[in-house]
Design an enzyme around this catalytic site. Sequence first.
Site, PDB file in Angstrom:
ATOM      1  N   ARG A   1      -2.404 -11.175  -4.172  1.00  0.00           N
ATOM      2  CA  ARG A   1      -2.412  -9.731  -4.397  1.00  0.00           C
ATOM      3  C   ARG A   1      -1.488  -8.852  -3.527  1.00  0.00           C
ATOM      4  O   ARG A   1      -1.131  -8.050  -3.670  1.00  0.00           O
ATOM      5  CB  ARG A   1      -3.885  -9.265  -4.438  1.00  0.00           C
TER       6      ARG A   1
ATOM      7  N   ASN B   1       0.783  -1.146  -0.051  1.00  0.00           N
ATOM      8  CA  ASN B   1      -0.113  -0.002  -0.059  1.00  0.00           C
ATOM      9  C   ASN B   1       0.915   1.293   0.043  1.00  0.00           C
ATOM     10  O   ASN B   1       0.405   2.289  -0.060  1.00  0.00           O
ATOM     11  CB  ASN B   1      -1.094  -0.107   1.232  1.00  0.00           C
TER      12      ASN B   1
ATOM     13  N   ILE C   1     -14.619   0.223   9.742  1.00  0.00           N
ATOM     14  CA  ILE C   1     -14.124   0.947   8.284  1.00  0.00           C
ATOM     15  C   ILE C   1     -14.881   0.761   7.158  1.00  0.00           C
ATOM     16  O   ILE C   1     -15.430   1.296   6.405  1.00  0.00           O
ATOM     17  CB  ILE C   1     -12.490   0.965   8.180  1.00  0.00           C
TER      18      ILE C   1
ATOM     19  N   ASP D   1     -15.939   9.271  -3.657  1.00  0.00           N
ATOM     20  CA  ASP D   1     -16.677  10.501  -3.539  1.00  0.00           C
ATOM     21  C   ASP D   1     -15.622  11.709  -3.213  1.00  0.00           C
ATOM     22  O   ASP D   1     -15.571  12.764  -3.470  1.00  0.00           O
ATOM     23  CB  ASP D   1     -17.964  10.682  -2.800  1.00  0.00           C
ATOM     24  N   GLN D   2     -14.929  11.235  -1.881  1.00  0.00           N
ATOM     25  CA  GLN D   2     -14.103  12.284  -1.500  1.00  0.00           C
ATOM     26  C   GLN D   2     -12.959  12.597  -2.293  1.00  0.00           C
ATOM     27  O   GLN D   2     -12.475  13.908  -2.229  1.00  0.00           O
ATOM     28  CB  GLN D   2     -13.557  11.711  -0.021  1.00  0.00           C
TER      29      GLN D   2
ATOM     30  N   PRO E   1     -16.857   3.935  -2.025  1.00  0.00           N
ATOM     31  CA  PRO E   1     -16.770   4.743  -2.976  1.00  0.00           C
ATOM     32  C   PRO E   1     -15.601   5.732  -3.171  1.00  0.00           C
ATOM     33  O   PRO E   1     -14.651   5.713  -2.359  1.00  0.00           O
ATOM     34  CB  PRO E   1     -18.126   5.654  -2.654  1.00  0.00           C
TER      35      PRO E   1
ATOM     36  N   ARG F   1      -8.838  -1.744  -7.258  1.00  0.00           N
ATOM     37  CA  ARG F   1      -9.436  -0.445  -7.045  1.00  0.00           C
ATOM     38  C   ARG F   1      -8.415   0.617  -6.727  1.00  0.00           C
ATOM     39  O   ARG F   1      -8.716   1.783  -6.952  1.00  0.00           O
ATOM     40  CB  ARG F   1     -10.286  -0.300  -5.650  1.00  0.00           C
TER      41      ARG F   1
ATOM     42  N   ASP G   1      -6.681  -3.711   8.308  1.00  0.00           N
ATOM     43  CA  ASP G   1      -6.204  -4.685   7.477  1.00  0.00           C
ATOM     44  C   ASP G   1      -5.968  -5.929   8.332  1.00  0.00           C
ATOM     45  O   ASP G   1      -5.196  -6.937   7.764  1.00  0.00           O
ATOM     46  CB  ASP G   1      -5.231  -4.175   6.658  1.00  0.00           C
TER      47      ASP G   1
HETATM   48  C1  EPZ Z   1      -6.681   1.821   1.831  1.00  0.00           C
HETATM   49  O1  EPZ Z   1      -7.868   1.518   1.082  1.00  0.00           O
HETATM   50  C2  EPZ Z   1      -6.105   0.427   1.687  1.00  0.00           C
HETATM   51  N1  EPZ Z   1      -5.702   0.256   0.246  1.00  0.00           N
HETATM   52  C3  EPZ Z   1      -6.672  -0.779   2.055  1.00  0.00           C
HETATM   53  O2  EPZ Z   1      -5.993  -1.817   2.212  1.00  0.00           O
HETATM   54  C4  EPZ Z   1      -7.092  -0.177   3.670  1.00  0.00           C
HETATM   55  O3  EPZ Z   1      -8.050  -1.421   4.120  1.00  0.00           O
HETATM   56  C5  EPZ Z   1      -8.016   0.952   3.705  1.00  0.00           C
HETATM   57  O4  EPZ Z   1      -7.181   2.122   2.973  1.00  0.00           O
HETATM   58  C6  EPZ Z   1      -8.199   1.453   5.158  1.00  0.00           C
HETATM   59  O5  EPZ Z   1      -6.903   1.536   5.878  1.00  0.00           O
HETATM   60  C7  EPZ Z   1      -4.433   0.732  -0.320  1.00  0.00           C
HETATM   61  O6  EPZ Z   1      -4.063   1.528   0.396  1.00  0.00           O
HETATM   62  C8  EPZ Z   1      -4.307   0.315  -1.583  1.00  0.00           C
HETATM   63  P1  EPZ Z   1     -10.302   4.431   2.199  1.00  0.00           P
HETATM   64  P2  EPZ Z   1      -8.874   2.777   0.699  1.00  0.00           P
HETATM   65  O7  EPZ Z   1     -10.256   5.241   1.479  1.00  0.00           O
HETATM   66  O8  EPZ Z   1      -7.888   4.067   0.395  1.00  0.00           O
HETATM   67  C9  EPZ Z   1     -14.633   5.196   2.785  1.00  0.00           C
HETATM   68  C10 EPZ Z   1      -5.651  -4.198   1.823  1.00  0.00           C
HETATM   69  O9  EPZ Z   1      -6.065  -5.199   2.258  1.00  0.00           O
HETATM   70  N2  EPZ Z   1     -14.656   5.883   1.798  1.00  0.00           N
HETATM   71  O10 EPZ Z   1      -9.327   4.658   3.551  1.00  0.00           O
HETATM   72  O11 EPZ Z   1      -9.694   2.489  -0.339  1.00  0.00           O
HETATM   73  C11 EPZ Z   1     -14.585   3.722   2.583  1.00  0.00           C
HETATM   74  O12 EPZ Z   1     -15.563   3.087   1.816  1.00  0.00           O
HETATM   75  C12 EPZ Z   1      -6.460  -3.010   1.550  1.00  0.00           C
HETATM   76  O13 EPZ Z   1      -4.472  -4.081   1.533  1.00  0.00           O
HETATM   77  C13 EPZ Z   1     -15.631   6.614   1.179  1.00  0.00           C
HETATM   78  O14 EPZ Z   1     -16.824   6.803   1.670  1.00  0.00           O
HETATM   79  O15 EPZ Z   1      -9.909   2.952   1.964  1.00  0.00           O
HETATM   80  C14 EPZ Z   1     -14.209   3.047   3.785  1.00  0.00           C
HETATM   81  O16 EPZ Z   1     -15.306   2.589   4.267  1.00  0.00           O
HETATM   82  C15 EPZ Z   1      -7.897  -3.289   1.481  1.00  0.00           C
HETATM   83  N3  EPZ Z   1     -15.727   7.669   0.116  1.00  0.00           N
HETATM   84  C16 EPZ Z   1     -13.546   4.121   4.535  1.00  0.00           C
HETATM   85  O17 EPZ Z   1     -14.057   5.410   3.926  1.00  0.00           O
HETATM   86  C17 EPZ Z   1     -14.165   7.976  -0.480  1.00  0.00           C
HETATM   87  O18 EPZ Z   1     -14.132   8.702  -1.018  1.00  0.00           O
HETATM   88  C18 EPZ Z   1     -12.071   4.012   4.305  1.00  0.00           C
HETATM   89  O19 EPZ Z   1     -11.725   4.028   3.153  1.00  0.00           O
HETATM   90  C19 EPZ Z   1     -13.053   7.094   0.073  1.00  0.00           C
HETATM   91  C20 EPZ Z   1     -13.322   6.335   1.129  1.00  0.00           C
END
Ligand code: EPZ
Length: 419
Positions: free
Chosen positions: A398, A24, A328, A126-127, A124, A94, A306
């Site tokens: 992965r 990551n 989360i 959206d942020q 999503p 993603r 994670d």
């Molecule tokens: C990153 O995903 C990691 N992936 C994930 O690791 C990790 O689980 C996650 O952060 C949380 O720590 C990478 O870094 C490539 P978020 P990310 O945006 O960035 C919501 C693994 O196993 N959200 O921090 O996609 C979202 O739905 C993977 O290695 C919105 O609603 O996670 C979630 O509920 C899995 N809108 C929460 O926020 C947005 O625009 C946190 O998501 C963005 C996120």
Amino acid sequence: MPARLEIEGGVPLSGAVAVSAAKNATLPALATALLTARPIVIENAPALADVTTMTRLLERLGAAVTRDADGAMRVQVERVASSEAPYELVSTMRASVLVLGPLLARTGTARVALPGGCAIGVRPIDQHLKGFAGLGAEISIQNGYVEARASRLKGARITTDLVTVTGTENLMMAAAGAEGTTVIENAAREPEIADLARLLVAMGARIDGAGTARVEIEGVPDLVGARHRVIPDRIEAGTLIVAGAITRGDLLVTGVVPEHLSALLAKLAECGVTLDVGPASVRVRGPQRPQPADVITSPFPGFPTDMQAQVMTLLGLADGLSRVTETIFENRFMHVAELARMGARIETDGATAVIRGVREYQGAPVMASDLRASAALVLAGLAARGRTSISRVYHLDRGYERLEAKLAAVGARIERKPS
Ligand code: EPZ
């Protein structure tokens, strides 16, 4: 060829095992190559399926990706050949959305498939899009694609509604190529953010506060190339530490950054795991039987989502009742049904799982569903009495580099078989 892992459980792991570079942190580091015509060299990129997917996507956008003699990965986008990230790539990973910010900063346009959901949730973006709009981009959603345009990104003050790791990374990369200063409030504080900032600074950006909730980025018009060593993978490290604990072993996990593991180590200590933390290593000795504990996942520096499936697997053998709350993602208990097939007694109710510890797991044929759920099944197999066969191991590949080889080298009876 779809593979499976066969594990004969019950062997206490012992010896030393080294952690690879962080998936990551590698993925955003690769995306920075779009920000400049100069080469980005990543010295220790891990051999992971997601890293391959990202390099394939970058090649579609015009990158030349080569390996230097010393194994370092060189990525150079002298000219952006296309600003479109196609659905078939984005839907497999993603994190492909991480090309949005750099493409906008470099070319002023980007057309990236909406990632769609995945096993663990809707997820999503959206942020990300709200932040790009704040930097002056025109955003529209057409036929499942994000269309973004910006003649010139302008620095702005952005406050995200929630903490998002790749959202923060995407905005930092866009801001690095924007005109003027950007402040991101409510930024993610994961170590991968600070690692990305370190690379962007080496490329000429001026960044303050990375790793805190307020990041300030001074954009520069001509970012240059850089050489970068990615931080160790704190989730792989945590997974290996739990492997040592759950097998009642005595394992030295090397090449770690202990301060990236604080919440996990505190929780494992609560479970009665013996931990000796060195400057770059953790020696883990498993208890005869773990103590129960309650876990609530939260953004860094809280307990990492994670590691939730892996620690739940340990708690499944504890001497008592534990509670795990996943705050989360809305669907990150996919491992529960499979663990139950191995004898675990876990009841889920929305975001909370109640785990009644049992004395042992029985080996069984099980199926991986997502990256960290498959890691949990490996851990259960290592601890179980008898044989466990895990199918759909591509989920594991992965995010874990040669996991079965690393585990076999410290005593596990584990091998990969074609399905
Ligand atoms: C990153 O995903 C990691 N992936 C994930 O690791 C990790 O689980 C996650 O952060 C949380 O720590 C990478 O870094 C490539 P978020 P990310 O945006 O960035 C919501 C693994 O196993 N959200 O921090 O996609 C979202 O739905 C993977 O290695 C919105 O609603 O996670 C979630 O509920 C899995 N809108 C929460 O926020 C947005 O625009 C946190 O998501 C963005 C996120």
